[in-house]
Scaffold this motif. Structure first.
Motif, PDB file in Angstrom:
ATOM      1  N   THR A 146      -6.170   1.349  -8.627  1.00 35.41           N
ATOM      2  CA  THR A 146      -6.171   1.828  -7.239  1.00 35.41           C
ATOM      3  C   THR A 146      -4.764   1.694  -6.680  1.00 35.41           C
ATOM      4  OG1 THR A 146      -8.460   1.064  -6.985  1.00 35.41           O
ATOM      5  CG2 THR A 146      -7.256   1.615  -4.978  1.00 35.41           C
ATOM      6  N   PRO A 147      -4.020   2.781  -6.571  1.00 34.84           N
ATOM      7  CA  PRO A 147      -2.602   2.706  -6.217  1.00 34.84           C
ATOM      8  C   PRO A 147      -2.381   2.305  -4.753  1.00 34.84           C
ATOM      9  CG  PRO A 147      -3.310   4.991  -6.344  1.00 34.84           C
ATOM     10  CD  PRO A 147      -4.471   4.167  -6.802  1.00 34.84           C
ATOM     11  N   ARG A 148      -1.967   1.077  -4.551  1.00 28.03           N
ATOM     12  CA  ARG A 148      -1.757   0.596  -3.179  1.00 28.03           C
ATOM     13  C   ARG A 148      -0.705   1.429  -2.447  1.00 28.03           C
ATOM     14  NH1 ARG A 148       0.932  -4.608  -0.676  1.00 28.03           N
ATOM     15  NH2 ARG A 148      -0.393  -4.983   1.147  1.00 28.03           N
ATOM     16  N   ALA A 149       0.237   1.989  -3.193  1.00 26.12           N
ATOM     17  CA  ALA A 149       1.287   2.802  -2.576  1.00 26.12           C
ATOM     18  C   ALA A 149       0.715   4.002  -1.818  1.00 26.12           C
ATOM     19  CB  ALA A 149       2.279   3.278  -3.629  1.00 26.12           C
ATOM     20  N   GLU A 150      -0.500   4.416  -2.160  1.00 35.37           N
ATOM     21  CA  GLU A 150      -1.130   5.539  -1.476  1.00 35.37           C
ATOM     22  C   GLU A 150      -1.933   5.094  -0.255  1.00 35.37           C
ATOM     23  OE1 GLU A 150      -3.302   8.016  -4.176  1.00 35.37           O
ATOM     24  OE2 GLU A 150      -1.680   8.016  -5.660  1.00 35.37           O
ATOM     25  N   PHE A 151      -1.919   3.780   0.025  1.00 36.10           N
ATOM     26  CA  PHE A 151      -2.712   3.241   1.131  1.00 36.10           C
ATOM     27  C   PHE A 151      -1.877   2.384   2.073  1.00 36.10           C
ATOM     28  CE2 PHE A 151      -5.764   4.192  -2.200  1.00 36.10           C
ATOM     29  CZ  PHE A 151      -6.788   4.810  -1.500  1.00 36.10           C
ATOM     30  N   VAL A 152      -0.577   2.644   2.128  1.00 35.69           N
ATOM     31  CA  VAL A 152       0.308   1.953   3.068  1.00 35.69           C
ATOM     32  C   VAL A 152       1.143   2.998   3.801  1.00 35.69           C
ATOM     33  CG1 VAL A 152       0.430  -0.142   1.657  1.00 35.69           C
ATOM     34  CG2 VAL A 152       2.171   1.645   1.383  1.00 35.69           C
ATOM     35  N   PRO A 153       1.687   2.658   4.982  1.00 30.33           N
ATOM     36  CA  PRO A 153       2.565   3.605   5.675  1.00 30.33           C
ATOM     37  C   PRO A 153       3.767   3.979   4.818  1.00 30.33           C
ATOM     38  CG  PRO A 153       1.904   1.834   7.138  1.00 30.33           C
ATOM     39  CD  PRO A 153       1.450   1.442   5.766  1.00 30.33           C
ATOM     40  N   GLY A 164      -8.187  11.724  -0.681  1.00 32.20           N
ATOM     41  CA  GLY A 164      -7.128  12.098  -1.611  1.00 32.20           C
ATOM     42  C   GLY A 164      -7.196  11.348  -2.925  1.00 32.20           C
ATOM     43  N   HIS A 165      -7.785  10.175  -2.876  1.00 26.80           N
ATOM     44  CA  HIS A 165      -7.932   9.366  -4.090  1.00 26.80           C
ATOM     45  C   HIS A 165      -9.284   9.610  -4.768  1.00 26.80           C
ATOM     46  CE1 HIS A 165      -6.713   6.184  -6.746  1.00 26.80           C
ATOM     47  NE2 HIS A 165      -7.778   5.463  -6.484  1.00 26.80           N
ATOM     48  N   GLY A 166     -10.080  10.516  -4.191  1.00 25.57           N
ATOM     49  CA  GLY A 166     -11.355  10.864  -4.821  1.00 25.57           C
ATOM     50  C   GLY A 166     -12.477   9.881  -4.586  1.00 25.57           C
ATOM     51  N   VAL A 167     -12.369   9.045  -3.555  1.00 29.88           N
ATOM     52  CA  VAL A 167     -13.424   8.071  -3.259  1.00 29.88           C
ATOM     53  C   VAL A 167     -14.531   8.779  -2.479  1.00 29.88           C
ATOM     54  CG1 VAL A 167     -13.997   5.916  -2.070  1.00 29.88           C
ATOM     55  CG2 VAL A 167     -11.798   6.152  -3.243  1.00 29.88           C
ATOM     56  N   GLU A 168     -15.727   8.836  -3.058  1.00 28.14           N
ATOM     57  CA  GLU A 168     -16.829   9.560  -2.441  1.00 28.14           C
ATOM     58  C   GLU A 168     -17.975   8.652  -2.008  1.00 28.14           C
ATOM     59  OE1 GLU A 168     -17.901  12.479  -5.337  1.00 28.14           O
ATOM     60  OE2 GLU A 168     -16.223  13.804  -4.827  1.00 28.14           O
ATOM     61  N   ASN A 169     -17.948   7.389  -2.392  1.00 27.26           N
ATOM     62  CA  ASN A 169     -19.054   6.482  -2.064  1.00 27.26           C
ATOM     63  C   ASN A 169     -18.677   5.481  -0.976  1.00 27.26           C
ATOM     64  OD1 ASN A 169     -17.258   5.218  -3.888  1.00 27.26           O
ATOM     65  ND2 ASN A 169     -18.832   3.770  -4.550  1.00 27.26           N
ATOM     66  N   ALA A 170     -17.808   5.920  -0.050  1.00 29.76           N
ATOM     67  CA  ALA A 170     -17.440   5.095   1.093  1.00 29.76           C
ATOM     68  C   ALA A 170     -17.409   5.966   2.336  1.00 29.76           C
ATOM     69  CB  ALA A 170     -16.077   4.446   0.887  1.00 29.76           C
ATOM     70  N   VAL A 171     -17.914   5.433   3.440  1.00 30.47           N
ATOM     71  CA  VAL A 171     -17.891   6.143   4.714  1.00 30.47           C
ATOM     72  C   VAL A 171     -17.161   5.268   5.726  1.00 30.47           C
ATOM     73  CG1 VAL A 171     -20.159   5.234   5.388  1.00 30.47           C
ATOM     74  CG2 VAL A 171     -19.273   7.284   6.492  1.00 30.47           C
ATOM     75  N   ILE A 172     -16.257   5.886   6.506  1.00 29.21           N
ATOM     76  CA  ILE A 172     -15.495   5.162   7.515  1.00 29.21           C
ATOM     77  C   ILE A 172     -16.080   5.507   8.886  1.00 29.21           C
ATOM     78  CG2 ILE A 172     -13.204   4.611   8.400  1.00 29.21           C
ATOM     79  CD1 ILE A 172     -13.587   4.213   5.351  1.00 29.21           C
ATOM     80  N   VAL A 173     -16.426   4.475   9.640  1.00 30.05           N
ATOM     81  CA  VAL A 173     -17.067   4.635  10.939  1.00 30.05           C
ATOM     82  C   VAL A 173     -16.125   4.120  12.022  1.00 30.05           C
ATOM     83  CG1 VAL A 173     -19.040   3.970  12.364  1.00 30.05           C
ATOM     84  CG2 VAL A 173     -19.354   4.345   9.899  1.00 30.05           C
TER      85      VAL A 173
END
Length: 214
Positions: free
Chosen positions: A31-38, A120-129
């Motif tokens: 899970t590339p952390r670089a894709e989840f930081v500013p 963008g990372h293809g995560v389909e089993n999570a929902v953000i509320v």
């Protein structure tokens, strides 16, 4: 010793603090952390250190994320509630080691960022509320595990009621800035303390069952 710009650095950091769950370590690896930081912090994404986020928020240190997720004892079939999404790196990890993730974030721009990055990372089993994390998400309860990424001196009662019997909850307990990450288990009569995971520093938990948002 120089920091390495590789997920392997985070895997080593997680192992160094006692994380042994190979499924979780593999999730950290892929899970590339670089894709989840500013964007301004991409160069330091694989340091084992927190990263600033908008609204005076901050990501959790990666090795601490691994410790907290590990404490939930996930085996792959669980429904997990996450309080505090940020940009979604921990959400993505949870999505790899659990069946389904519901994550609550109180800042609309962070919700949009997390949704975009997870998609963008293809995560389909999570929902953000978008909402008050101290209220949980009762419509999708019960949860097998709950992970709270902000500090308050007690566990919000709505989270207790949304945790199934036998489920686990991890939360930093304290005033914000000086706390202990505690592991609880839901029993028929309420929460039972199981272990102290580690000492840590977290931002405060705001909401109806947390600190006043004003």
């Amino acid at each position: 010793m120089a920091h390495e710009s590789s997920p392997e650095n985070l895997v080593r950091a997680a192992r160094a603090v006692g994380v042994t769950d190979e499924r979780l370590l593999e999730a950290v690896r892929v899970t590339p952390r670089a894709e989840f930081v500013p964007a301004a912090h991409v160069a330091s994404a694989y340091w084992d250190a927190p990263v600033p986020l908008p609204h005076d928020q901050v990501t959790t240190q990666p090795s601490l994320v691994a410790m907290m997720v590990s404490a939930l004892g996930l085996t792959g079939g669980e429904r997990v509630l996450e309080v505090g999404t940020g940009y979604g790196w921990q959400t993505a990890l949870l999505a790899r080691v659990a069946a389904y993730v519901v994550s609550v974030e109180r800042w609309p721009d962070l919700v949009e960022e997390a949704r975009r990055r997870l998609a963008g990372h293809g995560v389909e089993n999570a929902v953000i509320v978008l909402g008050d994390g101290t209220l949980g998400v009762p419509a999708r309860a019960p949860y097998d595990g709950i992970i709270v990424c902000a500090a308050f001196p007690e566990v919000p009662e709505p989270l207790v009621t949304q945790l199934r019997t036998g489920g686990r909850l991890v939360q930093p307990i304290g005033p914000g800035g000086r706390e202990r990450v505690e592991l609880y288990e839901r029993r028929a009569h309420g929460l039972v303390h199981r272990a102290t995971v580690t000492a840590a520093h977290f931002v405060r938990l705001y909401g109806a069952h947390g600190y006043d948002q004003r």
